[in-house]
Design an enzyme around this catalytic site. Structure first.
Site, mmCIF file in Angstrom:
data_model
loop_
_atom_site.group_PDB
_atom_site.id
_atom_site.type_symbol
_atom_site.label_atom_id
_atom_site.label_comp_id
_atom_site.label_asym_id
_atom_site.label_seq_id
_atom_site.Cartn_x
_atom_site.Cartn_y
_atom_site.Cartn_z
ATOM 1 N N ARG A 1 -4.078 12.911 -32.989
ATOM 2 C CA ARG A 1 -4.210 13.554 -31.690
ATOM 3 C C ARG A 1 -3.227 12.991 -30.678
ATOM 4 O O ARG A 1 -2.846 13.666 -29.717
ATOM 5 C CB ARG A 1 -5.651 13.420 -31.162
ATOM 6 N N ASN B 1 0.316 13.645 -26.692
ATOM 7 C CA ASN B 1 0.825 12.912 -25.533
ATOM 8 C C ASN B 1 2.343 12.940 -25.436
ATOM 9 O O ASN B 1 2.915 12.251 -24.596
ATOM 10 C CB ASN B 1 0.349 11.464 -25.575
ATOM 11 N N LYS C 1 -3.211 23.264 -30.583
ATOM 12 C CA LYS C 1 -3.992 22.165 -30.013
ATOM 13 C C LYS C 1 -5.332 22.012 -30.753
ATOM 14 O O LYS C 1 -5.742 20.903 -31.090
ATOM 15 C CB LYS C 1 -4.237 22.379 -28.522
ATOM 16 N N GLU D 1 -8.891 10.774 -31.012
ATOM 17 C CA GLU D 1 -7.596 10.146 -30.882
ATOM 18 C C GLU D 1 -7.492 8.826 -31.624
ATOM 19 O O GLU D 1 -7.066 7.817 -31.069
ATOM 20 C CB GLU D 1 -7.248 9.953 -29.392
ATOM 21 N N HIS E 1 4.036 12.573 -22.191
ATOM 22 C CA HIS E 1 3.014 12.217 -21.198
ATOM 23 C C HIS E 1 3.050 10.761 -20.767
ATOM 24 O O HIS E 1 2.512 10.424 -19.724
ATOM 25 C CB HIS E 1 1.616 12.571 -21.721
ATOM 26 N N LYS F 1 -11.619 16.630 -23.690
ATOM 27 C CA LYS F 1 -11.382 15.465 -22.824
ATOM 28 C C LYS F 1 -11.687 15.847 -21.382
ATOM 29 O O LYS F 1 -11.203 16.871 -20.898
ATOM 30 C CB LYS F 1 -9.928 15.018 -22.915
ATOM 31 N N HIS G 1 2.892 10.731 -17.038
ATOM 32 C CA HIS G 1 1.776 10.135 -16.288
ATOM 33 C C HIS G 1 2.268 9.016 -15.371
ATOM 34 O O HIS G 1 1.786 8.864 -14.252
ATOM 35 C CB HIS G 1 0.728 9.570 -17.249
ATOM 36 N N HIS H 1 1.468 18.037 -12.419
ATOM 37 C CA HIS H 1 1.327 17.433 -13.746
ATOM 38 C C HIS H 1 2.381 17.988 -14.716
ATOM 39 O O HIS H 1 3.099 17.242 -15.373
ATOM 40 C CB HIS H 1 -0.088 17.684 -14.273
ATOM 41 N N GLU I 1 3.942 22.413 -20.591
ATOM 42 C CA GLU I 1 2.957 22.138 -21.657
ATOM 43 C C GLU I 1 3.188 23.083 -22.845
ATOM 44 O O GLU I 1 2.947 22.707 -23.992
ATOM 45 C CB GLU I 1 1.520 22.291 -21.141
ATOM 46 N N ARG J 1 -27.348 12.758 -17.650
ATOM 47 C CA ARG J 1 -26.859 12.323 -18.973
ATOM 48 C C ARG J 1 -26.249 13.445 -19.801
ATOM 49 O O ARG J 1 -26.092 13.316 -21.012
ATOM 50 C CB ARG J 1 -27.951 11.640 -19.786
HETATM 51 N N1 NAD Z 1 -8.237 17.375 -20.536
HETATM 52 C C1 NAD Z 1 -7.059 17.505 -21.082
HETATM 53 O O1 NAD Z 1 -6.928 17.441 -22.309
HETATM 54 C C2 NAD Z 1 -5.872 17.777 -20.217
HETATM 55 C C3 NAD Z 1 -4.681 18.212 -20.792
HETATM 56 C C4 NAD Z 1 -3.609 18.529 -19.950
HETATM 57 C C5 NAD Z 1 -3.748 18.398 -18.577
HETATM 58 N N2 NAD Z 1 -4.926 17.959 -18.054
HETATM 59 C C6 NAD Z 1 -5.109 17.832 -16.613
HETATM 60 O O2 NAD Z 1 -4.953 19.105 -16.016
HETATM 61 C C7 NAD Z 1 -4.577 18.918 -14.663
HETATM 62 C C8 NAD Z 1 -3.487 19.911 -14.312
HETATM 63 O O3 NAD Z 1 -3.988 21.204 -14.485
HETATM 64 P P1 NAD Z 1 -3.382 22.452 -13.674
HETATM 65 O O4 NAD Z 1 -1.927 22.414 -13.764
HETATM 66 O O5 NAD Z 1 -4.100 23.624 -14.152
HETATM 67 O O6 NAD Z 1 -3.723 22.099 -12.152
HETATM 68 P P2 NAD Z 1 -4.799 22.634 -11.100
HETATM 69 O O7 NAD Z 1 -6.127 22.745 -11.698
HETATM 70 O O8 NAD Z 1 -4.623 21.763 -9.931
HETATM 71 O O9 NAD Z 1 -4.276 24.087 -10.742
HETATM 72 C C9 NAD Z 1 -3.066 24.224 -10.072
HETATM 73 C C10 NAD Z 1 -3.203 25.067 -8.799
HETATM 74 O O10 NAD Z 1 -3.353 26.427 -9.161
HETATM 75 C C11 NAD Z 1 -4.483 26.997 -8.495
HETATM 76 N N3 NAD Z 1 -4.978 28.041 -9.375
HETATM 77 C C12 NAD Z 1 -5.714 27.879 -10.496
HETATM 78 N N4 NAD Z 1 -5.862 29.059 -11.122
HETATM 79 C C13 NAD Z 1 -5.243 29.978 -10.379
HETATM 80 C C14 NAD Z 1 -5.030 31.371 -10.516
HETATM 81 N N5 NAD Z 1 -5.457 32.042 -11.589
HETATM 82 N N6 NAD Z 1 -4.340 32.013 -9.550
HETATM 83 C C15 NAD Z 1 -3.852 31.322 -8.492
HETATM 84 N N7 NAD Z 1 -3.997 30.005 -8.326
HETATM 85 C C16 NAD Z 1 -4.683 29.338 -9.262
HETATM 86 C C17 NAD Z 1 -5.395 25.847 -8.241
HETATM 87 O O11 NAD Z 1 -6.225 26.096 -7.142
HETATM 88 C C18 NAD Z 1 -4.411 24.712 -7.965
HETATM 89 O O12 NAD Z 1 -4.015 24.743 -6.631
HETATM 90 C C19 NAD Z 1 -4.160 17.485 -14.530
HETATM 91 O O13 NAD Z 1 -5.149 16.783 -13.829
HETATM 92 C C20 NAD Z 1 -4.089 16.994 -15.961
HETATM 93 O O14 NAD Z 1 -4.372 15.623 -16.082
HETATM 94 C C21 NAD Z 1 -5.977 17.645 -18.859
#
Ligand code: NAD
Length: 487
Positions: A372, A376, A358, A368, A379, A282, A383, A396, A324, A260
């Site tokens: 907030r 998006n 942010k 949201e 997005h 989130k 998405h 992404h 982003e 939990r």
């Molecule tokens: N929670 C939120 O508010 C929010 C906001 C924006 C995006 N997201 C989510 O974030 C995700 C995308 O995040 P991302 O782009 O970081 O993707 P990711 O976490 O898949 O990382 C991208 C790649 O980079 C590699 N990597 C990570 N750090 C590294 C480093 N320092 N050196 C070398 N390689 C590294 C990872 O292994 C992966 O292969 C999506 O799922 C998206 O929905 C969430």
């Protein structure tokens, strides 16, 4: 360590009361000046003019900074940072910038209307905007209005050059020395790639998942829940989420739900995660039916942003993060947009500015209900592109870049769209949609979580810094905007 704890900020930001709360024997430059001259600030100002006043103020401030003991709180007058010598002296100290909005500052300055700089509302606003970049330049801690006294413990613990931002009740540390300490009971959740590159920085019981969006699933969450259970992890644990947005969302969700809920500490290692996903609370996983369909709000206990981890990030991932950054800069407008629009590489300063943007939006609207939703921007189509292409074709950030172009078309912003397209293209980001017909993308927007009564509200851009959520878009216009991407 000679560092005093110095509070700076505009009139009415609450510097004197912050200093009184922050520790024993607070020093207050304005009071000291009044005491020495036997005059009120307003009278001194009237008698000596601004230049004469500033010279006296500089002298008093330099003296106070010179004799303050370690950790002793010092409050400066709002204009003291205008002096080059004061700014140089501040480099030896820990500087907390108390942010304040114009309305509040004006209301609080009412008691000081006799002061020459608090008489005319318009001039007051201009001065605030003029000084903001100066406060930002000297700040080690950026404290949003209302973050005291909760943030005081973190402010006291801050050691420059690490910077401190304040999230939803938690610290956000930014700096190359900003790694968290691993405590007893902590567990680290990361992915295989990040473990190999940075895992030794967080030694402890570690669970590494396979990297990539395709693994941000309930199946992976279940594997982690069961691994934690098998390892006997209890509610004393904190989860340290070391990695990109996939790890942050997944580990955050696992932390939100395991027994939990246990605390999560976010340690973002991609540009996407540092400017966006690790902030705001989130968490969640994808379903085949839709992106981020199952999840929870779970604010981190702390966020530790170490910009130097980006050095190992592959160019394509850095570029995806750039989308982003662009989104955030369009929302923020002002100086952040200026820097991004002129093509600056996202450095530690841009990461910090994005994170502040942010955090400010989330602080105004955690769940949201309204504002907030501006986050998006780009997005809805982004998405939909990810969902329609099975989370495999585009990263992404790449999908968000395409989504930004669609949103700018729907906003009727031709020139801005061209500017953004050029910025994306310069980083090798896709500006053409491939792989799925536009109709499939439009169909996928219908699965968007934000849909209400059959309509997906859009975020549209009136100008950088003026972004509006909850906008209606006709199906035909949406199809046309996505078709333009597929040309
Ligand atoms: N929670 C939120 O508010 C929010 C906001 C924006 C995006 N997201 C989510 O974030 C995700 C995308 O995040 P991302 O782009 O970081 O993707 P990711 O976490 O898949 O990382 C991208 C790649 O980079 C590699 N990597 C990570 N750090 C590294 C480093 N320092 N050196 C070398 N390689 C590294 C990872 O292994 C992966 O292969 C999506 O799922 C998206 O929905 C969430």
């Amino acid at each position: 360590l000679a560092a005093a704890l110095v509070f700076v900020g505009f009139m009415g930001a609450g510097k004197s009361s912050a200093a009184r709360r922050a520790g024993r024997d607070p020093l207050d430059a304005d009071l000291e000046l009044e005491r020495r001259t036997g005059m009120r600030i307003a009278d001194l100002f009237a008698r000596e003019g601004e230049a004469g006043f500033r010279a006296r103020e500089e002298q008093v401030v330099l003296e106070l900074l010179g004799r303050a003991s370690p950790g002793q709180p010092v409050a400066l007058g709002g204009g003291a940072v205008g002096s080059e010598r004061v700014r140089a002296a501040l480099r030896e100290h820990t500087v907390a910038y108390l942010e304040v909005d114009e309305e509040t500052a004006w209301a609080r300055a009412a008691a000081n209307r006799s002061r020459p700089l608090a008489r005319d509302r318009e001039a007051f606003g201009r001065l605030l905007r003029e000084r903001e970049p100066v406060y930002e330049e000297v700040a080690d801690a950026f404290l949003p209005q209302g973050s005291l006294p909760a943030a005081l413990g973190a402010v006291r613990a801050l050691r420059p050059p690490t910077k401190l931002l304040w999230g939803h009740g938690h610290p956000v540390w930014v700096g190359d020395d900003a790694w968290p300490e691993v405590r007893e009971h902590d567990v680290v959740i990361t992915d295989e790639t990040v473990r190999a590159l940075h895992g030794e920085r967080l030694r402890g019981l570690t669970f590494a998942v396979e990297p990539g969006e395709a693994h941000k699933t309930l199946a992976t969450a279940e594997t982690l829940w069961r691994a934690l259970a098998a390892a006997g992890v209890t509610r004393q644990a904190r989860v340290l989420a070391l990695g990109g947005g996939v790890v942050g969302d997944l580990a955050g969700f696992v932390a939100a739900t395991y027994q939990r809920g246990v605390p999560v500490v976010q340690v973002p290692t991609t540009l996407v995660a540092q400017v966006d996903s690790a902030l705001g609370g989130k968490t969640g996983v994808d379903l085949p039916e839709g992106k981020n369909y199952v999840g929870a709000f779970h604010q981190p206990e702390a966020v530790h942003v170490v910009p130097s981890t980006l050095a190992t990030l592959p160019a394509a991932e850095r570029a995806a993060g750039y989308a982003e950054v662009l989104k955030t800069a369009l929302i923020a407008g002002g100086r952040l947009w200026e820097r991004v629009a002129r093509g600056d590489e996202p450095d530690a300063g841009i990461v910090l500015a994005c994170a502040r943007t942010k955090l400010a939006i989330v602080a105004a609207d955690e769940r949201e209900g309204g504002l907030r939703a501006v986050l998006n921007l780009g997005h809805t189509v982004g998405h939909a592109i990810e969902t329609a292409t099975g989370y495999a074709r585009y990263r992404h950030g790449e999908a968000v870049g395409l989504g930004l172009l669609a949103a700018l078309r729907l906003s009727g912003q031709e020139a801005l769209r061209a500017e953004v397209e050029a910025l994306l293209a310069a980083r090798g980001l896709p500006v053409r949609l491939e792989g799925e017909p536009p109709e499939a993308i439009v169909a996928a927007t219908r699965a968007d979580k934000k849909r209400r009564d059959g309509e997906v509200p859009f975020v549209l851009v009136a100008a950088p810094g003026d972004v509006r959520h909850g906008q209606r878009v006709a199906d035909a216009d949406l199809l046309a905007a996505v078709r333009e991407l597929a040309r």
